[in-house]
Design an enzyme around this catalytic site. Sequence first.
Site, short mmCIF file in Angstrom:
data_model
loop_
_atom_site.label_atom_id
_atom_site.label_comp_id
_atom_site.label_asym_id
_atom_site.label_seq_id
_atom_site.Cartn_x
_atom_site.Cartn_y
_atom_site.Cartn_z
N TRP A 102 0.49 -1.02 0.07
CA TRP A 102 0.57 0.36 0.10
C TRP A 102 0.49 1.00 -0.27
O TRP A 102 0.42 2.24 -0.79
CB TRP A 102 -0.90 -0.31 0.90
N ASP A 171 -1.57 6.66 5.44
CA ASP A 171 -2.74 5.54 5.35
C ASP A 171 -3.55 4.80 7.01
O ASP A 171 -2.06 3.87 7.51
CB ASP A 171 -2.87 4.93 4.51
N LYS A 195 -12.53 -2.33 6.11
CA LYS A 195 -11.79 -2.49 6.60
C LYS A 195 -12.22 -2.49 8.76
O LYS A 195 -12.59 -3.44 9.66
CB LYS A 195 -10.53 -2.08 7.65
#
Length: 389
Positions: A102, A171, A195
């Site tokens: 990511w 993030d 999530k």
Amino acid sequence: MSRVWNFSAGPSCLPEDVLKECAAEMMDYNGTGQSVMEMSHRSKAYEPIIEDAEAMVRKLMNVPENYKVLFVQGGGSTQFAMVAQNLGIKNKKAAYIETGVWAKKAAAEAKKLGIAVDVIASSKDKNYSYIPRVEKITGDYDYAYICFNNTIMGTHYEYIPETGNIPLVADISSCVLSEELDVSKFGLLFAGAQKNLAPAGVTLVIIREDLIPEVENCLPGTPTMLAYKTHADNGSMYNTPPCYTIYVLGKVLHWIEKNGGAAGINKLNVAKADLLYNFLDSSDFYHATAVKGSRSLMNVPFLTKYSTAETAAAGKKDEADRTDAEKAALAKEKEINDKFVKEASAAGLVNLKGHRLVGGMRASIYNAMSIEGVKALIAFMEKFAKENA
Ligand SMILES: *Cc1c(COP(=O)(O)O)cnc(C)c1O
């Protein structure tokens, strides 16, 4: 009705109380005779829903007054570009810490937009199994970027890099509200909701107001929808927001509050993760891949004893270059992993297949996963280890 223990990395399990409330209100929300799915986002019935969601984010995350809380679309992945387009506008230069997929994707997106990306630290040398220690970031960077919880590698920062005047962007897609976090240490935080917060469809952005440029000052060609200013000036209602997802998000936040807020939830998360890591560390059949001191509370990748240094090295080779012994070891590894995932699933423990970059298994134990679920997983793992020793 029978529910499973869902260890999916995302979209992931939601609190059952929230699902029940949603079901109860499906046909008639609050006497309106409509589902929230069917409502105008500009209606009297809907406005309090989005206002409450924002107020709950502010309350639970203790968001300072000088920060905007935005609900946008496009997932975490769109933020990779938005961050660069809105923050990378002065020196067009940014620092990234590379801790896995990511973070790499975010850096690649910035590069694509013409940002000079400095990868100032990386844990690539050990397959991203740890978080590099970068105490201080200095330089003429427009921003510094980190991925705070690495969903695939199962790693998490146990510190926040000091960046002085450089805005720190993080993030937090897979760890938002799993712990207390000092928002004032960051210039911008973002999290895809699927999530830890809600179903897929909304991304939470928390940004310090002075970092929001005028639309015309974003990188050239930035679409209106990709300027934070557009959303900040319109209460996240410039266009139709993902109304229903925001409604569920609000309910999840109230559920977190009932469980003691970020601090209370964190205690439960630590208890869950401790159980699982202690089990893995004391097992001679399984081992965790993430290094102690960098371990995620949310995502726990693990391997069996059939995954060895030999299989890891052989896995990187072209098939034609593998010896017969390597091929046999890889086949055995795959057989055991497939068997684990299949038998776990039959026992009501689902979505445990590991990401292909780590292999083995991964248990995502987000806020909504109860300690009973983790205990059920460990009981299954013990049984499987005995049967396959
Ligand atoms: C899942 C995830 C993403 C990508 O989110 P999308 O909403 O699918 O774009 C980005 N970063 C992290 C840390 C993630 O876990």
